[in-house]
Scaffold this active site. Structure first.
Site, PDB file in Angstrom:
ATOM      1  CG  ASP A  89     -16.271   4.746  17.552  1.00 26.43           C
ATOM      2  OD1 ASP A  89     -15.711   5.748  17.599  1.00 26.43           O
ATOM      3  OD2 ASP A  89     -17.566   4.549  17.330  1.00 26.43           O
ATOM      4  CB  SER A 133     -24.963   7.748  17.934  1.00 26.02           C
ATOM      5  OG  SER A 133     -24.272   7.075  16.920  1.00 26.02           O
ATOM      6  CG  HIS A 162     -19.776   7.398  18.113  1.00 23.21           C
ATOM      7  ND1 HIS A 162     -19.631   6.066  17.766  1.00 23.21           N
ATOM      8  CD2 HIS A 162     -21.125   7.703  17.906  1.00 23.21           C
ATOM      9  CE1 HIS A 162     -21.022   5.465  17.419  1.00 23.21           C
ATOM     10  NE2 HIS A 162     -21.726   6.516  17.815  1.00 23.21           N
TER      11      HIS A 162
END
Length: 607
Positions: free
Chosen positions: A580, A457, A583
């Protein structure tokens, strides 16, 4: 984590050496969560706890079977609830209040998990709870460690029922022991069979069926040592040597093995369980040197409070440092706070309740005093009990009100945007895979290069920027992708889609260990094609450091393999990341692709 032993002190001598073993186990678990370098396999401490609990609980049950030829299930379960629940409820209540004030993200995760902890199904909740990848981002739930309490509770519920059933047959103890060890090896085999490094290991790590073998090995030991005349024929020197060697083996595993190593799922956990059995067997001898060493005051103190230390250490770490690797000052603070909370829990909650303070108080209140002194004691007990009940009710209502009305907060504020972005990126990649060449972006020195990026991701969030810089390349990235998935992905592009480009970019490593992915993928790629490996920036992941260390070494020692050091390039750049810290923001995506571009140009790829 359950501390048994003094409950049956009148029946059999208490085994003090087990306190030291329990202390070592909780120290290693604590050190593992603090990310200390000497505790790579510290999670094996939970395995040690399981074996100890299985042994001590079965010992209690066998004593009752010997004396009454049955098991008072209600009494047994009430004692287990009394031992488990008050300390857990206290920890959860404090956690709810503190996180509601200081960390709403952890508060939200606590609220989602607390029922599964109270009703002892947290391990299965973690396996089957369908929370999206982005909702799980950042620090884990501060109740994650309670999965092991759930497995123990489930064992306490089911194993006595099995014992009761098997007592109906002849040679009941031999039959129970045989069934116990068979079930242990079935459970161990299930862990081996169900483990797949290419998938999320949660099913194997948290499953009752795949972890109960440790408890069952401990239970089998209780049967084996019940006939002491038969067991103690083993010379003391052999038992002592076996115990010391087994403890050394356990420590070696905890210090050197990575906590997520595939070896642990393919026999390693079983070996750790058997080593623990050998240590317990050794310290059962009251003259054991090892037992005396493990009974010294510091070990005894920590062992007595090991349940509280285990309960409190993880919430304290997450609330203090978010679970990221900390400096020594923060580590000291986290240790200090954990010891304070666990000592208070032991003194004010665990010990009084384990010793029956509630029943004793009820008996005094319901008694018929014959003297003024007894009457005064009854009144004082009634007042203290009313205060305790009133305080508990008020705190309980306040906690419920917190859960009901305090606003929730997720670590990522743009989850829907990220999920939409992931879907759009997948569509673009699918379209690109069907087109041999092309791209409408401005051509520069990388415009003609045809690379295959296999990523998770993190790379997914930089898909647009990747195609701007490498218009003739393919970015195959997806959320929650594991490193070993790279083999089949590369194979499908080469064999099914006929890809024959200029090089491969390995952009995985944020979601789990590398296992053997680097040498395997390098072996699949033609020798003249370069392999670019991107280091991971995942501060909440326990494998970040070990993965990056392996990447550095592999890139340094392997031909035609190049390092893309995103970890170093992103150091100190908080603006590159969303909440977070893993990302990418738009600025971070550009920096990420720039890092790749520089490595590719340095490799001097020519069409």
């Amino acid at each position: 984590m359950i501390r048994e032993g003094k409950d049956y002190g009148k029946q059999k001598e208490y085994i003090y050496g087990i306190d030291g073993l329990r202390a070592i186990a909780v120290i290693m678990v604590f050190a593992y969560h603090l990310k200390l370098p000497f505790a790579k396999g510290g999670l094996l401490g939970v395995t040690v706890f399981f074996v100890i609990s299985g042994f001590l609980i079965t010992r209690i049950l066998l004593q009752e079977l010997d004396s009454t030829n049955t098991i008072n299930l209600k009494n047994f379960w009430v004692k287990r609830i009394r031992r488990l629940l008050p300390a857990v409820l206290t920890m959860i209540t404090v956690l709810i209040f503190i996180s509601a004030i200081f960390n709403r993200v952890l508060f939200t995760k606590t609220c989602s998990d607390f029922l599964s902890v109270i009703f002892c199904y947290n391990n299965w909740w973690q396996i089957f709870n369908n929370v999206s990848y982005f909702e799980n981002a950042g620090a884990p739930s501060p109740l994650t460690h309670c999965w092991s309490l759930a497995i123990e509770a489930q064992f306490y519920l089911l194993y006595p029922l099995l014992l009761m059933f098997l007592t109906k047959f002849k040679n009941k103890k031999d039959r129970i022991a045989l069934v116990t060890i068979i079930l242990a090896f079935i459970s161990l085999a299930l862990m081996w069979i169900l483990f797949d490094p290419a998938k999320d290991p949660s099913r194997v790590y948290y499953g009752t069926d795949t972890r109960v073998f440790s408890l069952l090995f401990g239970a089998f030991l209780a049967f084996a040592v019940e006939d002491q005349n038969r067991i103690w024929v083993t010379p003391a020197i052999i038992r002592e040597t076996l115990g010391i060697a087994s403890l050394a083996g356990l420590l070696f595993m905890m210090i050197t093995l990575d906590g997520y190593s595939s070896f642990l799922y393919r026999g390693g956990q079983g070996i750790a369980s058997i080593l623990t059995v050998m240590v317990i067997f050794s310290v059962l001898n009251k003259n054991s040197i090892l037992g005396k060493v493990l009974s010294v005051f510091p070990f005894k103190w920590i062992g007595d409070r090991s349940y509280g230390i285990y309960l409190w250490h993880y919430p304290v770490i997450l609330l203090s440092s978010g679970g990221k690797k900390s400096g020594w000052l923060m580590i000291f603070i986290e240790i200090f706070l954990t010891l304070i909370f666990s000592a208070l829990s032991y003194q004010l909650i665990e010990t009084p309740i384990r010793h029956g303070v509630i029943k004793k108080s009820i008996d005094i209140i319901n008694s018929h005093p014959r003297t003024r002194r007894e009457r005064r004691k009854q009144v004082m007990t009634l007042k203290r009990s009313m205060k305790a009940v009133l305080s508990t009710v008020i705190i309980g209502i306040a906690a419920i009100m917190c859960i009901a009305f305090v606003p929730r907060e997720k670590v990522l504020s743009n989850i829907e945007e990220l999920e939409t972005q992931a879907e759009r990126a997948k569509e673009i990649t699918d379209q690109k895979a069907e087109i041999s060449k092309g791209g409408t972006a401005v051509q520069d020195e990388t415009g003609d290069i045809d690379l295959l990026l296999i990523g998770d991701s993190i790379a997914l969030g930089a898909t647009d920027e990747f195609y701007d810089v490498f218009p003739n390349s393919i970015c195959d990235a997806a959320v929650s992708r594991y490193t070993t998935e790279s083999f089949t992905i590369y194979d499908s592009y080469v064999k099914e889609k006929g890809w024959d480009g200029d090089g491969v970019i390995f952009a995985l490593g944020s979601n789990g260990l590398l296992y053997d992915s680097l040498p395997t993928l390098r072996g699949m790629i033609e020798a003249d094609k370069p392999l670019f490996i991107i280091t991971a920036r995942a501060p909440y992941a326990s494998w970040e450091e070990s993965n990056n260390t392996e990447i550095y070494e592999f890139a340094k020692t392997t031909e035609n393999t190049y390092l893309v050091d995103w970890y170093k390039a992103s150091e100190g750049h908080g603006e590159y990341f969303v909440e977070d810290e893993t990302h990418l923001t738009e600025e971070g995506s550009k920096a990420y692709i720039k890092c790749i571009k520089e490595a590719v140009l340095q490799a001097n790829i020519n069409r």
